[in-house]
Design a protein around this motif. Structure first.
Motif, PDB file in Angstrom:
ATOM      1  N   ILE A 145      -5.448  10.236  -9.529  1.00 26.24           N
ATOM      2  CA  ILE A 145      -4.442   9.413 -10.224  1.00 26.24           C
ATOM      3  C   ILE A 145      -3.827   8.408  -9.245  1.00 26.24           C
ATOM      4  O   ILE A 145      -3.695   7.219  -9.547  1.00 26.24           O
ATOM      5  CB  ILE A 145      -3.346  10.304 -10.860  1.00 26.24           C
ATOM      6  N   VAL A 146      -3.471   8.878  -8.046  1.00 29.21           N
ATOM      7  CA  VAL A 146      -2.860   7.994  -7.044  1.00 29.21           C
ATOM      8  C   VAL A 146      -3.826   6.868  -6.653  1.00 29.21           C
ATOM      9  O   VAL A 146      -3.456   5.690  -6.602  1.00 29.21           O
ATOM     10  CB  VAL A 146      -2.433   8.796  -5.786  1.00 29.21           C
ATOM     11  N   VAL A 147      -5.076   7.234  -6.413  1.00 24.91           N
ATOM     12  CA  VAL A 147      -6.073   6.237  -5.990  1.00 24.91           C
ATOM     13  C   VAL A 147      -6.349   5.244  -7.124  1.00 24.91           C
ATOM     14  O   VAL A 147      -6.487   4.038  -6.896  1.00 24.91           O
ATOM     15  CB  VAL A 147      -7.374   6.925  -5.512  1.00 24.91           C
ATOM     16  N   GLU A 148      -6.394   5.763  -8.339  1.00 23.21           N
ATOM     17  CA  GLU A 148      -6.617   4.905  -9.519  1.00 23.21           C
ATOM     18  C   GLU A 148      -5.529   3.827  -9.624  1.00 23.21           C
ATOM     19  O   GLU A 148      -5.806   2.657  -9.883  1.00 23.21           O
ATOM     20  CB  GLU A 148      -6.567   5.787 -10.766  1.00 23.21           C
ATOM     21  N   ILE A 149      -4.289   4.244  -9.394  1.00 22.52           N
ATOM     22  CA  ILE A 149      -3.170   3.287  -9.461  1.00 22.52           C
ATOM     23  C   ILE A 149      -3.302   2.245  -8.346  1.00 22.52           C
ATOM     24  O   ILE A 149      -3.070   1.053  -8.568  1.00 22.52           O
ATOM     25  CB  ILE A 149      -1.813   4.029  -9.385  1.00 22.52           C
ATOM     26  N   GLY A 189       0.828  -1.201   0.000  1.00 16.32           N
ATOM     27  CA  GLY A 189       0.000   0.000   0.000  1.00 16.32           C
ATOM     28  C   GLY A 189       0.860   1.246   0.000  1.00 16.32           C
ATOM     29  O   GLY A 189       2.087   1.177  -0.153  1.00 16.32           O
ATOM     30  N   ILE A 190       0.193   2.386   0.176  1.00 12.78           N
ATOM     31  CA  ILE A 190       0.865   3.689   0.100  1.00 12.78           C
ATOM     32  C   ILE A 190       0.379   4.570   1.253  1.00 12.78           C
ATOM     33  O   ILE A 190      -0.811   4.545   1.591  1.00 12.78           O
ATOM     34  CB  ILE A 190       0.503   4.394  -1.238  1.00 12.78           C
ATOM     35  N   ASN A 191       1.289   5.354   1.840  1.00 16.69           N
ATOM     36  CA  ASN A 191       0.864   6.509   2.638  1.00 16.69           C
ATOM     37  C   ASN A 191       1.685   7.718   2.216  1.00 16.69           C
ATOM     38  O   ASN A 191       2.709   7.589   1.546  1.00 16.69           O
ATOM     39  CB  ASN A 191       0.923   6.237   4.153  1.00 16.69           C
ATOM     40  N   ASN A 192       1.187   8.903   2.547  1.00 14.82           N
ATOM     41  CA  ASN A 192       1.845  10.122   2.071  1.00 14.82           C
ATOM     42  C   ASN A 192       2.908  10.616   3.035  1.00 14.82           C
ATOM     43  O   ASN A 192       2.715  10.623   4.246  1.00 14.82           O
ATOM     44  CB  ASN A 192       0.820  11.233   1.802  1.00 14.82           C
ATOM     45  N   HIS A 193       4.044  11.011   2.453  1.00 17.15           N
ATOM     46  CA  HIS A 193       5.097  11.721   3.198  1.00 17.15           C
ATOM     47  C   HIS A 193       4.860  13.206   2.964  1.00 17.15           C
ATOM     48  O   HIS A 193       4.867  13.667   1.831  1.00 17.15           O
ATOM     49  CB  HIS A 193       6.470  11.305   2.662  1.00 17.15           C
ATOM     50  N   MET A 194       4.614  13.947   4.040  1.00 20.45           N
ATOM     51  CA  MET A 194       4.192  15.356   3.926  1.00 20.45           C
ATOM     52  C   MET A 194       2.867  15.400   3.137  1.00 20.45           C
ATOM     53  O   MET A 194       1.925  14.724   3.520  1.00 20.45           O
ATOM     54  CB  MET A 194       5.310  16.217   3.342  1.00 20.45           C
ATOM     55  N   GLY A 195       2.768  16.207   2.081  1.00 17.87           N
ATOM     56  CA  GLY A 195       1.607  16.075   1.195  1.00 17.87           C
ATOM     57  C   GLY A 195       0.380  16.892   1.540  1.00 17.87           C
ATOM     58  O   GLY A 195      -0.701  16.637   1.011  1.00 17.87           O
ATOM     59  N   LYS A 220      -6.009   1.168  -7.089  1.00 17.29           N
ATOM     60  CA  LYS A 220      -7.088   0.256  -7.515  1.00 17.29           C
ATOM     61  C   LYS A 220      -6.550  -0.756  -8.529  1.00 17.29           C
ATOM     62  O   LYS A 220      -6.774  -1.954  -8.403  1.00 17.29           O
ATOM     63  CB  LYS A 220      -8.244   1.062  -8.119  1.00 17.29           C
ATOM     64  N   GLU A 221      -5.815  -0.266  -9.501  1.00 17.78           N
ATOM     65  CA  GLU A 221      -5.249  -1.152 -10.542  1.00 17.78           C
ATOM     66  C   GLU A 221      -4.317  -2.198  -9.938  1.00 17.78           C
ATOM     67  O   GLU A 221      -4.285  -3.345 -10.358  1.00 17.78           O
ATOM     68  CB  GLU A 221      -4.443  -0.332 -11.555  1.00 17.78           C
ATOM     69  N   LYS A 222      -3.527  -1.773  -8.949  1.00 21.27           N
ATOM     70  CA  LYS A 222      -2.482  -2.646  -8.406  1.00 21.27           C
ATOM     71  C   LYS A 222      -2.941  -3.439  -7.177  1.00 21.27           C
ATOM     72  O   LYS A 222      -2.151  -4.194  -6.595  1.00 21.27           O
ATOM     73  CB  LYS A 222      -1.265  -1.800  -7.997  1.00 21.27           C
ATOM     74  N   GLY A 223      -4.178  -3.209  -6.731  1.00 25.05           N
ATOM     75  CA  GLY A 223      -4.666  -3.903  -5.531  1.00 25.05           C
ATOM     76  C   GLY A 223      -3.971  -3.447  -4.265  1.00 25.05           C
ATOM     77  O   GLY A 223      -3.739  -4.235  -3.347  1.00 25.05           O
ATOM     78  N   LEU A 224      -3.628  -2.156  -4.197  1.00 24.70           N
ATOM     79  CA  LEU A 224      -2.927  -1.617  -3.027  1.00 24.70           C
ATOM     80  C   LEU A 224      -3.907  -0.908  -2.088  1.00 24.70           C
ATOM     81  O   LEU A 224      -4.935  -0.392  -2.522  1.00 24.70           O
ATOM     82  CB  LEU A 224      -1.853  -0.613  -3.467  1.00 24.70           C
ATOM     83  N   ILE A 225      -3.545  -0.849  -0.809  1.00 26.21           N
ATOM     84  CA  ILE A 225      -4.346  -0.128   0.173  1.00 26.21           C
ATOM     85  C   ILE A 225      -3.767   1.278   0.353  1.00 26.21           C
ATOM     86  O   ILE A 225      -2.643   1.550  -0.065  1.00 26.21           O
ATOM     87  CB  ILE A 225      -4.378  -0.868   1.530  1.00 26.21           C
ATOM     88  N   LEU A 226      -4.542   2.152   0.995  1.00 31.34           N
ATOM     89  CA  LEU A 226      -4.120   3.540   1.173  1.00 31.34           C
ATOM     90  C   LEU A 226      -4.254   3.945   2.633  1.00 31.34           C
ATOM     91  O   LEU A 226      -5.294   3.701   3.246  1.00 31.34           O
ATOM     92  CB  LEU A 226      -5.038   4.452   0.362  1.00 31.34           C
TER      93      LEU A 226
END
Length: 241
Positions: A127-131, A109-115, A133-139
């Motif tokens: 765009i980030v969320v779409e990716i 999955g992904i989390n934001n550094h600063m942002g 979804k495509e890759k099956g990653l959590i946020l």
């Protein structure tokens, strides 16, 4: 008796995420040796990115990509290589996010550094969320801004997400980190699921020490889990056509 949790054991969940791995930061060894499941957020394209992700994975910790994103205040140079900024084209954002995912082994999955600026920008976050979804990653929304759109857009697109509730070490002193831990313990009493973020780097050893000391009392109230166990999984309604 099997070592499953007794029916009257803690049902509450606690997830602790540690940010800023990837740059041989202070406190790395202390954090990775904590006797609880941690979620290790690793920055891409840095000297120990691969090594930290590999070690965390070997120790059974979940790994996520700690994606550098543009803040409202602060210098772009603080973000490190491959950062996502609001002046980039759609194609460039996509290219950078995919390259960052590729650079962090075992990332689920992904989390934001600063942002604080980028997470409040609808175009960027779609765009980030779409990716994801495509890759099956959590946020995980680090919640560096109250205006963040991470949860809203993830919810709309059906991507599992959760939100940070507290930073342990926004100030680097032992006394501040200890006070934040007291706040976190109160949060645990109020919520079924509690999430907090700490950091390796300048506060790393102190934060690791405070977490270590708090483990026994937290375990009386809750079970430590990886971040993937805390996800809200939105159900997207399909258009009836």
């Amino acid at each position: 008796m099997p070592s499953t949790q007794p029916p009257n054991g803690p049902t509450k969940q606690v997830a602790i995420v540690i940010d800023d791995f990837g740059n041989n930061m202070e406190g790395t060894a202390e954090m990775l040796s904590l006797p609880i499941p941690l979620t290790v957020a690793v920055m891409p394209f840095l000297p120990s990115t691969k090594q930290d992700a590999q070690l965390a994975h070997e120790k059974g910790h979940e790994v996520i990509l700690h994606l550098p994103m543009e803040p409202v205040r602060g210098k772009k140079s603080w973000l490190g290589p491959g950062a996502i900024t609001t002046d980039l084209s759609n194609d460039e954002i996509r290219k950078r996010v995919l390259a960052a995912i590729e650079d962090v082994p075992y990332a689920i999955g992904i989390n934001n550094h600063m942002g604080s600026k980028a997470t409040a920008d609808e175009r960027v976050m779609k765009i980030v969320v779409e990716i994801c979804k495509e890759k099956g990653l959590i946020l995980l929304d680090s919640k560096t801004s109250s205006k963040s759109l991470v949860g809203k857009i993830a919810g709309q697109m059906g991507v599992p997400y959760s939100e940070n509730q507290l930073f342990f070490d926004d100030l680097y002193t032992y006394s501040h980190i200890s006070k934040q831990m007291v706040k976190f313990k109160k949060l645990i009493l109020q919520k079924e699921t509690s999430i907090a973020i700490g950091h390796v780097g300048p506060p790393g050893k102190k934060t690791a020490q405070v977490i270590k000391e708090a483990i026994p009392s937290i375990q009386k109230e809750a079970t430590f889990v990886s971040i993937s166990k805390t996800m809200k999984t939105p159900t997207v309604k399909k258009d009836e056509s």
